[in-house]
Design a protein around this motif. Structure first.
Motif, PDB file in Angstrom:
ATOM      1  N   PHE A   1      31.977  25.316 -21.722  1.00 52.10           N
ATOM      2  CA  PHE A   1      32.700  26.586 -21.691  1.00 52.10           C
ATOM      3  C   PHE A   1      33.627  26.754 -20.490  1.00 52.10           C
ATOM      4  O   PHE A   1      34.352  27.751 -20.410  1.00 52.10           O
ATOM      5  N   GLY A   2      33.594  25.804 -19.560  1.00 57.08           N
ATOM      6  CA  GLY A   2      34.370  25.967 -18.342  1.00 57.08           C
ATOM      7  C   GLY A   2      33.624  26.824 -17.336  1.00 57.08           C
ATOM      8  O   GLY A   2      32.639  27.486 -17.671  1.00 57.08           O
ATOM      9  N   ASP A   3      34.076  26.806 -16.093  1.00 57.73           N
ATOM     10  CA  ASP A   3      33.388  27.529 -15.017  1.00 57.73           C
ATOM     11  C   ASP A   3      34.273  28.656 -14.517  1.00 57.73           C
ATOM     12  O   ASP A   3      35.149  28.463 -13.671  1.00 57.73           O
ATOM     13  N   SER A   4      34.034  29.865 -15.043  1.00 52.21           N
ATOM     14  CA  SER A   4      34.848  31.024 -14.670  1.00 52.21           C
ATOM     15  C   SER A   4      34.471  31.585 -13.312  1.00 52.21           C
ATOM     16  O   SER A   4      35.217  32.381 -12.733  1.00 52.21           O
ATOM     17  N   CYS A   5      33.299  31.197 -12.789  1.00 52.17           N
ATOM     18  CA  CYS A   5      32.854  31.724 -11.498  1.00 52.17           C
ATOM     19  C   CYS A   5      31.940  30.698 -10.835  1.00 52.17           C
ATOM     20  O   CYS A   5      30.717  30.768 -10.989  1.00 52.17           O
ATOM     21  N   PRO A   6      32.512  29.752 -10.108  1.00 47.91           N
ATOM     22  CA  PRO A   6      31.719  28.723  -9.431  1.00 47.91           C
ATOM     23  C   PRO A   6      30.668  29.344  -8.521  1.00 47.91           C
ATOM     24  O   PRO A   6      30.924  30.339  -7.841  1.00 47.91           O
ATOM     25  N   GLY A   7      29.468  28.773  -8.533  1.00 49.09           N
ATOM     26  CA  GLY A   7      28.392  29.274  -7.687  1.00 49.09           C
ATOM     27  C   GLY A   7      27.568  30.375  -8.315  1.00 49.09           C
ATOM     28  O   GLY A   7      26.586  30.837  -7.718  1.00 49.09           O
TER      29      GLY A   7
END
Length: 429
Positions: free
Chosen positions: A201-207
């Protein structure tokens, strides 16, 4: 399996082994008396919110009249134009929605004591949450196919999929984003499995530790998605490690059916694992289902990870997973914020049977809209009460004022709410 008619129960659907029942969409009414009081709309029983009507003003001299002068309640033709459109823009399509009257920029009658009265219904669909690093299972009954309405990957509150996750990974609640990948992969199929991960889904908010939230229906290919509802068995698989397993009931409460900690095939949770860690497909820890039932039965939401079920290692050197199936025992569930009116209602010929009620606070998100942090911090103050059952059981409808004067104050200075579970039954059933 039992088939529960919506004539008796208002409830949702989950996935897997499904039973067809009639789709009744009851209307809920919430009345908020004070400007700073939180109005809480919720489709905890099923589906998503669809606002029907909203009145900001005054239409009678009785509602929210306690302690008010005759002059303050005499104008019964006070109504803000466009209030329903404001509510619909803010709340339609959500599972829960919180607000207060400060969202309105215009005062329709300055010298009149006003209230906000909202009616809404819940559009029927299956609501499903799967934590990051787990597998989302979507499945319909035989001859039924999936129809995905919406899906979001990310995080929009701090409670879901939070079990033993560091606080720093829960703070960003503004990173949830819609995705078409579930619909692209699953629509028109009888069942579908989606890996919940940044790689998909992809990383919309790393961490930030994320989750997939989606809404879908099971339907016959030629039938409208609003024509039928299914009561089902849900299955969740969580790979060994720190991933959170999330069990949740839109309707009623959890009843764990089966639970396996071990391995029964060489495909599940196999990505990146050497063959020797997948070789034993007859690995199962005894007593796992008892651990899950003790921890989760009777709750609306239950979160854990595989470390909580490990009594011993059933197969050393093998990479294991937790495979849990559960159903939701039907009930109506309401949460009403302090200062509002709790309104319980059944269809003609049916009466209220209160299963349980608690007054206080057990999380920081419910009834929290624009409340000071100091008023929502204490989440260990909830207290059971028999007053709802005493007032409402056996009646077709019932209204309760949610206040300390009625229920007592289990936690001074904390903004509280009433949580009620009830069913509608024929008298004598």
């Amino acid at each position: 399996m039992l088939c529960f008619s919506t004539t008796l129960f208002r409830f949702s659907v989950l996935a897997a082994t499904c039973l067809l029942v009639n789709a009744g969409a009851p209307t809920e009414t919430v009345t908020t008396c004070h400007a700073s009081t939180v109005q809480h709309l919720s489709c905890a029983d099923f589906g998503v919110i669809s606002v029907m009507t909203a009145l900001y003003g005054r239409a009678d001299t009785v509602t929210c009249s306690e302690g008010k002068s005759q002059q303050e309640i005499s104008n019964t033709q006070c109504s803000l134009a466009g209030a329903v459109e404001v509510l619909k823009r803010r709340c339609d399509g959500k599972k829960t929605c919180e607000l207060n009257t400060q969202i309105f920029e215009t005062d329709p009658c300055r010298d009149t004591n006003k209230y906000l009265q909202t009616t809404y219904t819940c559009l029927t669909m299956i609501h499903h949450v799967t934590c990051e690093h787990s597998l989302a299972h979507l499945q319909c009954a035989e001859e039924q196919v999936l129809s995905v309405y919406s899906a979001d990957y990310g995080r929009h509150e701090q409670t879901t999929c939070s079990y033993k996750v560091p606080a720093t990974e829960l703070q960003n609640t503004d990173c949830s984003g819609p995705t078409s990948k579930v619909a692209d992969s699953c629509n028109g199929k009888n069942s579908c499995i989606i890996r919940v991960s940044n790689s998909v889904f992809g990383d919309s908010c790393p961490g930030t530790y994320k989750y997939l939230e989606l809404a879908y229906n099971c339907e016959y290919p030629s039938i409208s998605p609003k024509a039928s509802v299914f009561v089902c068995t849900e299955r969740v698989i969580t790979c060994d490690g720190d991933a959170v397993q999330h069990l949740g009931c839109d309707t009623g409460v959890i009843s764990v059916q089966t639970a396996l900690y071990g391995r029964t095939d060489d495909v599940t949770c196999s990505k990146g694992r050497p063959k020797q860690q997948l070789a034993n497909t007859q690995c199962s820890q005894e007593g796992t289902v008892d651990i899950l039932k003790k921890r989760c039965d009777g709750k609306k939401v239950c979160e854990l990870n595989t470390k909580d079920v490990q009594m011993s290692d059933p197969c050393s050197g093998i990479y294991k997973y937790l495979n849990t199936s559960y159903i939701c025992l039907p009930s109506n569930n309401l949460r009403i914020c302090e200062g509002s009116l709790a309104q319980l209602h059944c269809d003609d010929g049916l009466v209220i049977v209160v299963l349980g009620a608690d007054y206080g606070r057990r999380d920081q998100t419910t009834c929290s809209y624009k409340r000071p942090v100091s008023q929502i911090q204490n989440v260990y103050c909830t207290s059971p009460t028999t007053k709802v059952a005493e007032s409402c059981s056996g009646k077709e409808s019932c209204s309760i004022s949610v206040s300390n004067s009625l229920f007592g104050d289990p936690c001074v200075s904390t903004y509280k709410y009433l949580e009620v579970a009830y069913t509608c039954e024929y008298p004598g059933v």
